[in-house]
Design a protein around this motif. Structure first.
Motif, PDB file in Angstrom:
ATOM      1  N   THR A  62       0.831  -1.209   0.000  1.00  0.00           N
ATOM      2  CA  THR A  62       0.000   0.000   0.000  1.00  0.00           C
ATOM      3  C   THR A  62       0.859   1.250   0.000  1.00  0.00           C
ATOM      4  OG1 THR A  62      -1.785  -1.146   1.166  1.00  0.00           O
ATOM      5  CG2 THR A  62      -1.780   1.261   1.266  1.00  0.00           C
ATOM      6  N   GLU A  63       1.864   1.280   0.865  1.00  0.00           N
ATOM      7  CA  GLU A  63       2.726   2.463   0.968  1.00  0.00           C
ATOM      8  C   GLU A  63       3.473   2.719  -0.336  1.00  0.00           C
ATOM      9  OE1 GLU A  63       2.691  -0.084   3.046  1.00  0.00           O
ATOM     10  OE2 GLU A  63       1.826   0.757   4.885  1.00  0.00           O
ATOM     11  N   GLY A  64       3.942   1.642  -0.960  1.00  0.00           N
ATOM     12  CA  GLY A  64       4.668   1.789  -2.211  1.00  0.00           C
ATOM     13  C   GLY A  64       3.809   2.350  -3.326  1.00  0.00           C
ATOM     14  N   ARG A  65       2.575   1.865  -3.445  1.00  0.00           N
ATOM     15  CA  ARG A  65       1.668   2.356  -4.482  1.00  0.00           C
ATOM     16  C   ARG A  65       1.243   3.801  -4.205  1.00  0.00           C
ATOM     17  NH1 ARG A  65       2.024  -1.074  -8.868  1.00  0.00           N
ATOM     18  NH2 ARG A  65       1.554  -3.228  -8.266  1.00  0.00           N
ATOM     19  N   LEU A  66       1.098   4.146  -2.934  1.00  0.00           N
ATOM     20  CA  LEU A  66       0.725   5.518  -2.593  1.00  0.00           C
ATOM     21  C   LEU A  66       1.800   6.510  -3.009  1.00  0.00           C
ATOM     22  CD1 LEU A  66      -0.936   5.148   0.928  1.00  0.00           C
ATOM     23  CD2 LEU A  66      -1.991   6.054  -1.144  1.00  0.00           C
ATOM     24  N   ALA A  67       3.041   6.061  -3.016  1.00  0.00           N
ATOM     25  CA  ALA A  67       4.148   6.941  -3.382  1.00  0.00           C
ATOM     26  C   ALA A  67       4.386   6.951  -4.888  1.00  0.00           C
ATOM     27  CB  ALA A  67       5.419   6.518  -2.654  1.00  0.00           C
ATOM     28  N   TRP A  68       4.286   5.776  -5.528  1.00  0.00           N
ATOM     29  CA  TRP A  68       4.725   5.684  -6.921  1.00  0.00           C
ATOM     30  C   TRP A  68       3.723   4.919  -7.770  1.00  0.00           C
ATOM     31  CZ3 TRP A  68       7.723   8.332  -9.868  1.00  0.00           C
ATOM     32  CH2 TRP A  68       8.091   7.825 -11.129  1.00  0.00           C
ATOM     33  N   ASN A  69       2.973   5.635  -8.602  1.00  0.00           N
ATOM     34  CA  ASN A  69       2.033   5.040  -9.552  1.00  0.00           C
ATOM     35  C   ASN A  69       1.604   6.138 -10.514  1.00  0.00           C
ATOM     36  OD1 ASN A  69      -0.019   3.837 -10.989  1.00  0.00           O
ATOM     37  ND2 ASN A  69      -1.042   2.964  -9.218  1.00  0.00           N
ATOM     38  N   GLU A  70       2.232   6.170 -11.675  1.00  0.00           N
ATOM     39  CA  GLU A  70       1.976   7.256 -12.626  1.00  0.00           C
ATOM     40  C   GLU A  70       0.524   7.310 -13.082  1.00  0.00           C
ATOM     41  OE1 GLU A  70       4.140   9.009 -16.577  1.00  0.00           O
ATOM     42  OE2 GLU A  70       3.385   6.958 -16.683  1.00  0.00           O
ATOM     43  N   ALA A  71      -0.152   6.170 -13.126  1.00  0.00           N
ATOM     44  CA  ALA A  71      -1.526   6.135 -13.624  1.00  0.00           C
ATOM     45  C   ALA A  71      -2.455   7.032 -12.821  1.00  0.00           C
ATOM     46  CB  ALA A  71      -2.045   4.698 -13.614  1.00  0.00           C
ATOM     47  N   VAL A  72      -2.158   7.224 -11.536  1.00  0.00           N
ATOM     48  CA  VAL A  72      -2.981   8.101 -10.687  1.00  0.00           C
ATOM     49  C   VAL A  72      -2.146   9.247 -10.116  1.00  0.00           C
ATOM     50  CG1 VAL A  72      -4.761   6.404 -10.125  1.00  0.00           C
ATOM     51  CG2 VAL A  72      -2.660   6.466  -8.775  1.00  0.00           C
ATOM     52  N   MET A  73      -1.074   9.610 -10.833  1.00  0.00           N
ATOM     53  CA  MET A  73      -0.246  10.776 -10.507  1.00  0.00           C
ATOM     54  C   MET A  73       0.397  10.690  -9.123  1.00  0.00           C
ATOM     55  SD  MET A  73      -0.157  12.398 -13.264  1.00  0.00           S
ATOM     56  CE  MET A  73       0.694  13.871 -12.712  1.00  0.00           C
ATOM     57  N   LYS A  74       0.801   9.506  -8.714  1.00  0.00           N
ATOM     58  CA  LYS A  74       1.587   9.333  -7.493  1.00  0.00           C
ATOM     59  C   LYS A  74       3.054   9.249  -7.927  1.00  0.00           C
ATOM     60  CE  LYS A  74      -2.209   8.726  -4.993  1.00  0.00           C
ATOM     61  NZ  LYS A  74      -2.703   9.717  -4.027  1.00  0.00           N
ATOM     62  N   LEU A  75       3.809  10.329  -7.740  1.00  0.00           N
ATOM     63  CA  LEU A  75       5.147  10.434  -8.339  1.00  0.00           C
ATOM     64  C   LEU A  75       6.217  10.828  -7.329  1.00  0.00           C
ATOM     65  CD1 LEU A  75       4.032  12.230 -11.630  1.00  0.00           C
ATOM     66  CD2 LEU A  75       4.710   9.843 -11.391  1.00  0.00           C
ATOM     67  N   ASN A  76       6.101  10.298  -6.122  1.00  0.00           N
ATOM     68  CA  ASN A  76       7.087  10.564  -5.076  1.00  0.00           C
ATOM     69  C   ASN A  76       8.144   9.454  -5.105  1.00  0.00           C
ATOM     70  OD1 ASN A  76       8.574  11.136  -2.820  1.00  0.00           O
ATOM     71  ND2 ASN A  76       6.838  11.118  -1.397  1.00  0.00           N
ATOM     72  N   VAL A  77       9.196   9.673  -5.884  1.00  0.00           N
ATOM     73  CA  VAL A  77      10.210   8.636  -6.077  1.00  0.00           C
ATOM     74  C   VAL A  77      10.895   8.262  -4.774  1.00  0.00           C
ATOM     75  CG1 VAL A  77      12.341   8.038  -7.287  1.00  0.00           C
ATOM     76  CG2 VAL A  77      10.600   9.398  -8.439  1.00  0.00           C
ATOM     77  N   SER A  78      11.154   9.243  -3.936  1.00  0.00           N
ATOM     78  CA  SER A  78      11.915   8.983  -2.709  1.00  0.00           C
ATOM     79  C   SER A  78      11.166   8.077  -1.739  1.00  0.00           C
ATOM     80  CB  SER A  78      12.270  10.311  -2.021  1.00  0.00           C
ATOM     81  OG  SER A  78      11.096  11.010  -1.642  1.00  0.00           O
ATOM     82  N   ALA A  79       9.822   8.058  -1.829  1.00  0.00           N
ATOM     83  CA  ALA A  79       9.035   7.228  -0.907  1.00  0.00           C
ATOM     84  C   ALA A  79       8.582   5.921  -1.533  1.00  0.00           C
ATOM     85  CB  ALA A  79       7.817   8.019  -0.423  1.00  0.00           C
ATOM     86  N   ARG A  80       8.989   5.687  -2.776  1.00  0.00           N
ATOM     87  CA  ARG A  80       8.631   4.455  -3.474  1.00  0.00           C
ATOM     88  C   ARG A  80       9.180   3.246  -2.709  1.00  0.00           C
ATOM     89  NH1 ARG A  80      12.949   2.633  -6.804  1.00  0.00           N
ATOM     90  NH2 ARG A  80      12.331   1.018  -8.269  1.00  0.00           N
ATOM     91  N   ARG A  81       8.503   2.110  -2.841  1.00  0.00           N
ATOM     92  CA  ARG A  81       8.907   0.900  -2.128  1.00  0.00           C
ATOM     93  C   ARG A  81      10.320   0.500  -2.516  1.00  0.00           C
ATOM     94  NH1 ARG A  81       8.982  -4.682  -2.810  1.00  0.00           N
ATOM     95  NH2 ARG A  81       8.286  -5.907  -1.022  1.00  0.00           N
ATOM     96  N   LYS A  82      11.153   0.265  -1.539  1.00  0.00           N
ATOM     97  CA  LYS A  82      12.519  -0.170  -1.805  1.00  0.00           C
ATOM     98  C   LYS A  82      12.486  -1.509  -2.530  1.00  0.00           C
ATOM     99  CE  LYS A  82      16.996  -1.004   0.401  1.00  0.00           C
ATOM    100  NZ  LYS A  82      17.747  -1.083   1.685  1.00  0.00           N
ATOM    101  N   GLY A  83      13.140  -1.563  -3.663  1.00  0.00           N
ATOM    102  CA  GLY A  83      13.119  -2.783  -4.458  1.00  0.00           C
ATOM    103  C   GLY A  83      11.983  -2.837  -5.453  1.00  0.00           C
ATOM    104  N   GLY A  84      11.096  -1.829  -5.445  1.00  0.00           N
ATOM    105  CA  GLY A  84      10.008  -1.778  -6.409  1.00  0.00           C
ATOM    106  C   GLY A  84       8.940  -2.822  -6.153  1.00  0.00           C
ATOM    107  N   THR A  85       8.514  -3.489  -7.209  1.00  0.00           N
ATOM    108  CA  THR A  85       7.425  -4.469  -7.139  1.00  0.00           C
ATOM    109  C   THR A  85       7.975  -5.892  -7.050  1.00  0.00           C
ATOM    110  OG1 THR A  85       6.105  -3.010  -8.547  1.00  0.00           O
ATOM    111  CG2 THR A  85       5.319  -5.262  -8.291  1.00  0.00           C
ATOM    112  N   GLU A  86       7.334  -6.710  -6.226  1.00  0.00           N
ATOM    113  CA  GLU A  86       7.659  -8.134  -6.174  1.00  0.00           C
ATOM    114  C   GLU A  86       6.700  -8.922  -7.071  1.00  0.00           C
ATOM    115  OE1 GLU A  86       9.383  -9.761  -2.133  1.00  0.00           O
ATOM    116  OE2 GLU A  86       7.440  -8.820  -1.774  1.00  0.00           O
ATOM    117  N   VAL A  87       7.236  -9.906  -7.763  1.00  0.00           N
ATOM    118  CA  VAL A  87       6.390 -10.868  -8.465  1.00  0.00           C
ATOM    119  C   VAL A  87       6.315 -12.101  -7.578  1.00  0.00           C
ATOM    120  CG1 VAL A  87       6.040 -12.247 -10.532  1.00  0.00           C
ATOM    121  CG2 VAL A  87       7.086  -9.983 -10.714  1.00  0.00           C
ATOM    122  N   LEU A  88       5.142 -12.314  -6.986  1.00  0.00           N
ATOM    123  CA  LEU A  88       4.955 -13.415  -6.039  1.00  0.00           C
ATOM    124  C   LEU A  88       4.202 -14.559  -6.710  1.00  0.00           C
ATOM    125  CD1 LEU A  88       3.858 -11.337  -2.902  1.00  0.00           C
ATOM    126  CD2 LEU A  88       6.161 -12.079  -3.535  1.00  0.00           C
TER     127      LEU A  88
END
Length: 408
Positions: free
Chosen positions: A78-104
């Motif tokens: 949740t925190e990662g998407r709130l910081a970084w998701n261009e589709a909904v203009m969330k563009l805070n790179v510094s708060a993006r999830r460390k390591g980006g997205t996991e493929v589980l």
């Protein structure tokens, strides 16, 4: 004078009628859902549960391997998407999830005592991001089955922009530096191997989701007309976004005009070979035929509108099940969606699950689930149906992972 007033009045009436027909009516009744009756989740024959696992939150898209009973999820928290998701203009790179997205990879044959499933994160072999690590920022993805042992993943990678030294720069002025990353995965393996990067900012400027169409080719939706700027903010009202085709050699062409849609979302290739493109704003699914091949490497294949499915509410990601049916979540309360997008922790967004079945060429639309209170189905963005068991697996761009079991 009277004649001039009559003409002005007539033109104003015509303009008002067109404005109502093309924009205001859809905004009120389709997008916002004014007057819409929304049902409670208890009215449907399913028992649903949230999975309270931080790693299984912010899972925007899913894919079910029916042969292996493995569900793949692209999760960023949740925190990662709130910081970084261009589709909904969330563009805070510094708060993006460390390591980006996991493929589980979730083993869904047997649930754990807490109702969850065992899973593993797939390693990304032979891949480096512009910052020198192996992180990806996946919005949507699709999978092409190559043979009984091998699948290819097509990942929409919303890379943060960087400078020549690989340092992050201000994304609010540039948007994401998005790519499609193609990986090969051997079923059952702990990793997948990077095959190629497709980068074309002229034709893939705001890629939302991707659909593999065979032999390494794919189509992708641009959900806006631009990656940043004033024009982007008007897309939902005057139109913006289109579809791009990329060949097996990574040559890409726009195959619809740039303002064909109003926020096209998670497209899918149907069992019939047609391409289905949903709109988040208009509540429709546009159905296209795609020519099997182009006459020349410099000419895009024909992409022809053959039908339109009217669902009547904002839509997100389409998904195909093993029976050939299409599944898609909808947002029945558009006003609440806007609040939820701004603050998905403090607000909720009711969700609807639709199944689209094609019977003798006619599309049958069925409401399978709905949750007026968003008690369980909160901000759902993807639905995967297990045709063997009838279970529904649902991901949410900001919220928790959800599983619904059919009640016999």
């Amino acid at each position: 004078m009277a004649r001039g007033g009559f003409i002005f009045g007539s033109l104003f009436a015509v303009f008002g009628a067109v404005f109502w027909q093309l924009m205001l009516r859809d905004l009120l009744y389709v997008t916002l859902g004014v007057g819409r009756v929304i049902q409670s989740v208890d009215e449907f024959p399913y028992k649903c549960r949230k999975i309270t696992d931080k790693r299984l939150s912010g899972c925007e898209d899913l894919w079910l391997d029916d042969q292996q009973s493995i569900l793949y999820a692209a999760c960023a928290s949740t925190e990662g998407r709130l910081a970084w998701n261009e589709a909904v203009m969330k563009l805070n790179v510094s708060a993006r999830r460390k390591g980006g997205t996991e493929v589980l990879a979730l083993s869904i044959d047997k649930s754990l005592p807490d109702g969850s499933f065992s899973y593993r994160a797939l390693q990304l072999d032979n891949f480096l991001s512009p910052t020198g690590d192996s992180s990806v920022d996946i919005l949507g993805f699709d999978v092409e089955i190559i043979d009984k042992h091998t699948v290819h993943f097509y990942l929409t990678n919303q890379r943060p922009p960087v400078d020549a030294q690989g340092k992050h720069i201000d994304a609010t002025k540039l948007g994401a530096n998005a790519t499609i990353e193609v990986f090969e995965h051997r079923r059952g393996a702990k990793s997948m191997k990077h095959l190629r990067t497709v980068w074309d900012p002229e034709t893939m400027y705001t890629p939302n989701n991707v659909a593999a169409v065979g032999n390494g080719a794919f189509v992708v939706t641009n959900d806006h007309s631009k990656s940043f700027g004033l024009r982007k903010s008007f897309d939902n009202y005057i139109g913006g976004g289109g579809v791009t085709y990329c060949s097996p050699t990574s040559t890409c062409f726009p195959i619809t005009p740039p303002r064909t849609f109003r926020m096209p979302n998670g497209l899918a290739r149907g069992a019939d070979g047609l391409i289905y493109v949903p709109s988040t704003i208009t509540g429709t699914i546009s159905v296209f035929s795609l020519a099997s091949s182009a006459e020349s490497a410099s000419i895009p294949p024909a992409f022809t509108l053959v039908d339109t499915i009217h669902v009547g509410m904002p839509l997100d990601n389409l998904a195909l099940d093993a029976s050939g049916d299409l599944w898609i979540p909808g947002f029945p309360n558009g006003a609440q969606v806007m609040k939820w997008t701004e603050d998905p922790v403090g607000n909720k967004s009711p969700a609807t699950v639709w199944r689209i079945k094609k019977v003798e060429g006619v599309y049958e639309l069925e409401k399978v689930l709905e949750d007026r209170e968003a008690a369980v189905l909160n901000g759902i963005t993807t639905v995967r149906h297990d045709a063997k068991t009838g279970r529904l697996f649902m991901g949410a761009v900001f919220n928790e992972f959800v599983v619904c079991d059919p009640i016999a």
